[in-house]
Design a protein around this motif. Structure first.
Motif, PDB file in Angstrom:
ATOM      1  N   ALA A 154       0.861  -1.203  -0.051  1.00 36.85           N
ATOM      2  CA  ALA A 154       0.203   0.025   0.013  1.00 36.85           C
ATOM      3  C   ALA A 154       0.669   1.415   0.109  1.00 36.85           C
ATOM      4  CB  ALA A 154      -1.018   0.126   1.053  1.00 36.85           C
ATOM      5  N   ALA A 155       1.994   1.328   0.809  1.00 35.94           N
ATOM      6  CA  ALA A 155       2.724   2.514   1.000  1.00 35.94           C
ATOM      7  C   ALA A 155       3.606   2.674  -0.353  1.00 35.94           C
ATOM      8  CB  ALA A 155       3.758   2.157   2.143  1.00 35.94           C
ATOM      9  N   SER A 156       3.911   1.607  -0.984  1.00 34.79           N
ATOM     10  CA  SER A 156       4.945   2.041  -2.365  1.00 34.79           C
ATOM     11  C   SER A 156       3.816   2.304  -3.474  1.00 34.79           C
ATOM     12  CB  SER A 156       5.407   0.575  -2.577  1.00 34.79           C
ATOM     13  OG  SER A 156       6.477   0.013  -1.588  1.00 34.79           O
ATOM     14  N   TYR A 157       2.640   1.845  -3.380  1.00 33.32           N
ATOM     15  CA  TYR A 157       1.533   1.860  -4.332  1.00 33.32           C
ATOM     16  C   TYR A 157       1.394   3.354  -4.245  1.00 33.32           C
ATOM     17  CZ  TYR A 157      -2.337   1.368  -7.289  1.00 33.32           C
ATOM     18  OH  TYR A 157      -3.711   1.379  -8.279  1.00 33.32           O
ATOM     19  N   GLN A 158       0.922   3.829  -3.013  1.00 31.21           N
ATOM     20  CA  GLN A 158       0.497   5.128  -2.818  1.00 31.21           C
ATOM     21  C   GLN A 158       1.719   6.229  -3.151  1.00 31.21           C
ATOM     22  OE1 GLN A 158      -1.898   6.461   0.563  1.00 31.21           O
ATOM     23  NE2 GLN A 158       0.111   7.315   1.434  1.00 31.21           N
ATOM     24  N   ARG A 159       2.815   5.904  -2.948  1.00 29.65           N
ATOM     25  CA  ARG A 159       4.310   6.672  -3.071  1.00 29.65           C
ATOM     26  C   ARG A 159       4.106   6.890  -4.740  1.00 29.65           C
ATOM     27  NH1 ARG A 159       8.892   7.839  -0.415  1.00 29.65           N
ATOM     28  NH2 ARG A 159       7.382   8.227   1.277  1.00 29.65           N
ATOM     29  N   ALA A 160       3.862   5.855  -5.375  1.00 32.21           N
ATOM     30  CA  ALA A 160       3.664   5.907  -6.987  1.00 32.21           C
ATOM     31  C   ALA A 160       2.761   6.900  -7.451  1.00 32.21           C
ATOM     32  CB  ALA A 160       3.708   4.669  -7.632  1.00 32.21           C
ATOM     33  N   VAL A 161       1.626   6.733  -6.998  1.00 34.24           N
ATOM     34  CA  VAL A 161       0.459   7.516  -7.209  1.00 34.24           C
ATOM     35  C   VAL A 161       0.760   9.039  -6.872  1.00 34.24           C
ATOM     36  CG1 VAL A 161      -1.802   8.361  -7.419  1.00 34.24           C
ATOM     37  CG2 VAL A 161      -1.356   5.702  -6.926  1.00 34.24           C
ATOM     38  N   VAL A 162       1.040   9.353  -5.674  1.00 32.45           N
ATOM     39  CA  VAL A 162       1.469  10.437  -5.290  1.00 32.45           C
ATOM     40  C   VAL A 162       2.626  11.447  -5.940  1.00 32.45           C
ATOM     41  CG1 VAL A 162       2.263  12.056  -3.020  1.00 32.45           C
ATOM     42  CG2 VAL A 162       0.584  10.173  -3.017  1.00 32.45           C
ATOM     43  N   ASP A 163       3.880  10.770  -6.277  1.00 38.72           N
ATOM     44  CA  ASP A 163       4.960  11.005  -6.993  1.00 38.72           C
ATOM     45  C   ASP A 163       4.419  11.695  -8.323  1.00 38.72           C
ATOM     46  OD1 ASP A 163       6.980  10.590  -5.470  1.00 38.72           O
ATOM     47  OD2 ASP A 163       7.587   8.782  -6.190  1.00 38.72           O
ATOM     48  N   ALA A 164       3.295  10.985  -9.175  1.00 39.11           N
ATOM     49  CA  ALA A 164       2.837  11.341 -10.307  1.00 39.11           C
ATOM     50  C   ALA A 164       2.181  12.689 -10.268  1.00 39.11           C
ATOM     51  CB  ALA A 164       2.149  10.183 -11.169  1.00 39.11           C
ATOM     52  N   LEU A 165       1.270  12.653  -9.161  1.00 34.60           N
ATOM     53  CA  LEU A 165       0.399  14.100  -8.912  1.00 34.60           C
ATOM     54  C   LEU A 165       1.317  15.215  -8.603  1.00 34.60           C
ATOM     55  CD1 LEU A 165      -2.455  12.314  -6.897  1.00 34.60           C
ATOM     56  CD2 LEU A 165      -2.604  13.056  -9.201  1.00 34.60           C
ATOM     57  N   VAL A 166       2.247  14.976  -7.599  1.00 31.22           N
ATOM     58  CA  VAL A 166       3.034  16.211  -7.397  1.00 31.22           C
ATOM     59  C   VAL A 166       4.091  16.487  -8.565  1.00 31.22           C
ATOM     60  CG1 VAL A 166       5.247  16.675  -5.987  1.00 31.22           C
ATOM     61  CG2 VAL A 166       3.061  15.280  -4.796  1.00 31.22           C
ATOM     62  N   ALA A 167       4.531  15.407  -9.349  1.00 32.73           N
ATOM     63  CA  ALA A 167       5.493  15.907 -10.395  1.00 32.73           C
ATOM     64  C   ALA A 167       4.827  16.713 -11.429  1.00 32.73           C
ATOM     65  CB  ALA A 167       5.953  14.541 -11.081  1.00 32.73           C
ATOM     66  N   ARG A 168       3.597  16.359 -11.895  1.00 31.91           N
ATOM     67  CA  ARG A 168       3.061  17.243 -12.689  1.00 31.91           C
ATOM     68  C   ARG A 168       2.459  18.485 -12.059  1.00 31.91           C
ATOM     69  NH1 ARG A 168       5.016  14.965 -16.968  1.00 31.91           N
ATOM     70  NH2 ARG A 168       3.520  13.528 -18.001  1.00 31.91           N
ATOM     71  N   SER A 169       1.922  18.415 -10.841  1.00 35.42           N
ATOM     72  CA  SER A 169       1.775  19.895 -10.098  1.00 35.42           C
ATOM     73  C   SER A 169       2.837  20.905 -10.424  1.00 35.42           C
ATOM     74  CB  SER A 169       1.420  19.774  -8.801  1.00 35.42           C
ATOM     75  OG  SER A 169       0.159  18.939  -8.593  1.00 35.42           O
ATOM     76  N   LEU A 170       3.925  20.442 -10.134  1.00 38.94           N
ATOM     77  CA  LEU A 170       5.246  21.128  -9.809  1.00 38.94           C
ATOM     78  C   LEU A 170       5.558  21.598 -11.489  1.00 38.94           C
ATOM     79  CD1 LEU A 170       7.557  19.366  -7.521  1.00 38.94           C
ATOM     80  CD2 LEU A 170       6.046  21.320  -6.946  1.00 38.94           C
ATOM     81  N   ALA A 171       5.295  20.607 -12.329  1.00 38.07           N
ATOM     82  CA  ALA A 171       5.657  20.908 -13.885  1.00 38.07           C
ATOM     83  C   ALA A 171       4.760  22.141 -14.244  1.00 38.07           C
ATOM     84  CB  ALA A 171       5.395  19.788 -14.623  1.00 38.07           C
ATOM     85  N   ALA A 172       3.429  21.941 -13.830  1.00 41.29           N
ATOM     86  CA  ALA A 172       2.317  23.020 -14.306  1.00 41.29           C
ATOM     87  C   ALA A 172       2.939  24.479 -13.457  1.00 41.29           C
ATOM     88  CB  ALA A 172       0.945  22.689 -13.647  1.00 41.29           C
ATOM     89  N   ILE A 173       3.321  24.454 -12.106  1.00 38.42           N
ATOM     90  CA  ILE A 173       3.776  25.557 -11.467  1.00 38.42           C
ATOM     91  C   ILE A 173       4.733  26.110 -12.399  1.00 38.42           C
ATOM     92  CG2 ILE A 173       4.765  26.380  -9.398  1.00 38.42           C
ATOM     93  CD1 ILE A 173       3.176  24.169  -7.753  1.00 38.42           C
ATOM     94  N   GLU A 174       5.820  25.536 -12.618  1.00 32.13           N
ATOM     95  CA  GLU A 174       7.004  26.014 -13.234  1.00 32.13           C
ATOM     96  C   GLU A 174       6.415  26.693 -14.945  1.00 32.13           C
ATOM     97  OE1 GLU A 174      11.237  24.162 -14.910  1.00 32.13           O
ATOM     98  OE2 GLU A 174      10.159  23.347 -12.771  1.00 32.13           O
ATOM     99  N   ARG A 175       5.842  25.887 -15.392  1.00 28.13           N
ATOM    100  CA  ARG A 175       5.593  26.049 -16.832  1.00 28.13           C
ATOM    101  C   ARG A 175       4.665  27.370 -16.952  1.00 28.13           C
ATOM    102  NH1 ARG A 175       2.023  22.375 -20.800  1.00 28.13           N
ATOM    103  NH2 ARG A 175       0.441  24.145 -20.401  1.00 28.13           N
ATOM    104  N   GLU A 176       3.615  27.550 -15.994  1.00 25.07           N
ATOM    105  CA  GLU A 176       2.661  28.442 -15.949  1.00 25.07           C
ATOM    106  C   GLU A 176       3.364  29.731 -15.063  1.00 25.07           C
ATOM    107  OE1 GLU A 176      -0.249  28.634 -17.966  1.00 25.07           O
ATOM    108  OE2 GLU A 176       0.828  26.931 -18.734  1.00 25.07           O
ATOM    109  N   ARG A 177       4.195  29.554 -14.500  1.00 26.16           N
ATOM    110  CA  ARG A 177       4.947  30.378 -13.614  1.00 26.16           C
ATOM    111  C   ARG A 177       3.915  30.978 -12.454  1.00 26.16           C
ATOM    112  NH1 ARG A 177       9.405  31.975 -16.170  1.00 26.16           N
ATOM    113  NH2 ARG A 177       9.642  31.852 -18.492  1.00 26.16           N
ATOM    114  N   LEU A 178       3.204  29.811 -11.851  1.00 28.64           N
ATOM    115  CA  LEU A 178       2.230  30.106 -10.964  1.00 28.64           C
ATOM    116  C   LEU A 178       2.973  30.556  -9.377  1.00 28.64           C
ATOM    117  CD1 LEU A 178       0.110  27.159 -12.042  1.00 28.64           C
ATOM    118  CD2 LEU A 178      -0.520  29.554 -12.282  1.00 28.64           C
TER     119      LEU A 178
END
Ligand code: KG4
Ligand code: ZN
Length: 330
Positions: free
Chosen positions: A236-260
């Protein structure tokens, strides 16, 4: 006061919010237990249950707000997207309540509700901002330049993050809805015990979670039932880490790309403890202000619908009498 009604999936919700965004009540009758024996939401059962509950939930929301129908100036309802039969119960109820008093009606996009949930309360987020919405039916990052709408920057190409949680939980024998149960179990496990894929398709901001779910299926099969059960917390912990990693990675990329400079999270998965911690750490590191709504404004609720109604044009009486629900509202 705006009376909001939300019945897009398996929660019967009503809320009272002022035009200034002050929350007076937020009532939810969850059908989770009713559907758990089937391992997921059964649309026809959900519609019938909404019909039984909606009157009482509206009355409860008004009572908790210390208000009556005389205090209501407008009715807001989720028009879609969602389960069509479930939506129709909310839309019909809202039309009836509004029409008997000749009140205006706001037909609200459910996703607009999730995107603007952080605009409720004492310190509302202000546009422009970025937003991650992750729920059982949708997962996307968006940009909000004006609260009346949002622009999707990237979205899931297959399963939603909540679906990944629910299906993962099911594979681990945790029942339905699985997200909260998996979250709890993961706290006692090692997130690095197993290696699961982080699928970040393309060069844009899209998501993909179906491969991850398949990978858990194979891992459980390879381990065998007994070992998989013994190591459920690590899985459960490893699986959750993989989901959260993807969500966080795309959020950070959006913040950077859009200069939010401001970012919010919403949707049922935004109630996930690891996502809340991780996104707060990362935004803190970048100096980005983050809005994390309380759990009851992350999972489906009518307060966010009444809140989004403030930025959705009102339909006057009787123009809304032929308003229809829409399963696929964009
Ligand atoms: O926004 P929501 O209440 O309904 C939809 O619009 O879909 O989201 C429900 C989803 C479910 O998949 C549920 O498992 C997930 O949100 N969820 C969570 C947590 N709480 C709810 N997922 C992970 N961790 C949680 N704590
Ligand atoms: Zn939702």
């Amino acid at each position: 006061m705006i009376l909001g009604i939300e019945t897009s999936c398996d929660d019967t919700c009503a809320a009272v919010v002022t035009t200034a965004g002050v929350l007076h009540s937020n009532a939810v009758a969850s059908q989770g237990l009713l559907h758990s024996r089937y391992g997921g939401v059964v649309p026809e059962i959900a519609s019938r249950r909404h019909l039984e509950l909606v009157g009482a939930v509206v009355a409860d929301a008004l009572e908790r707000a210390g208000a009556g129908l005389d205090d209501v100036r407008a009715v807001a309802v989720t028009r879609g997207p969602g389960l069509i039969g479930a939506l129709l119960v909310g839309v019909s109820t809202a039309k009836a309540l509004a029409a008997t008093r000749r009140l205006p009606l706001h037909a609200v996009d459910h996703l607009h509700g999730h995107v603007t949930a952080s605009m409720l309360g004492d310190e509302p987020i202000e546009a422009p901002y970025g937003c991650l919405v992750a729920s059982g039916g949708h997962t996307f990052v968006a940009r909000v330049d004006h609260p009346s709408g949002f622009r999707t920057l990237g979205e899931t190409l297959d399963d939603a993050a909540g679906e990944a949680f629910d299906k993962g939980a099911r594979l681990l024998g945790l029942g339905y809805p699985g997200g909260p149960a998996l979250d709890r179990l993961a706290r006692t496990g090692d997130p690095e015990a197993f290696d699961f894929p982080r699928s970040l398709p393309g060069t844009g901001l899209d998501f993909s979670f179906s491969g991850l779910k398949t990978s858990l299926l194979y891992r459980v099969r390879d381990l065998g039932d007994e070992v998989a059960r013994a190591r459920a917390a690590d899985l459960a912990a490893s699986y959750q880490r993989a989901v959260v990693d993807a969500l966080v990675a795309r959020s950070l990329a959006a913040i950077e790309r859009e200069r939010l400079e401001r970012f919010a999270i919403g949707g049922g998965v935004a109630a996930n403890s690891e996502l809340r911690t991780r996104i707060a750490e990362e935004c803190g590191r970048l100096g980005v202000d983050l809005w994390v709504p309380p759990h009851e404004l992350c999972t489906d609720n009518a307060a966010m619908i009444a809140g989004a109604a403030r930025f959705t044009p009102a339909l006057p009486y009787p123009a809304y009498l032929d308003l229809d629900a829409s399963a696929t509202l964009a």
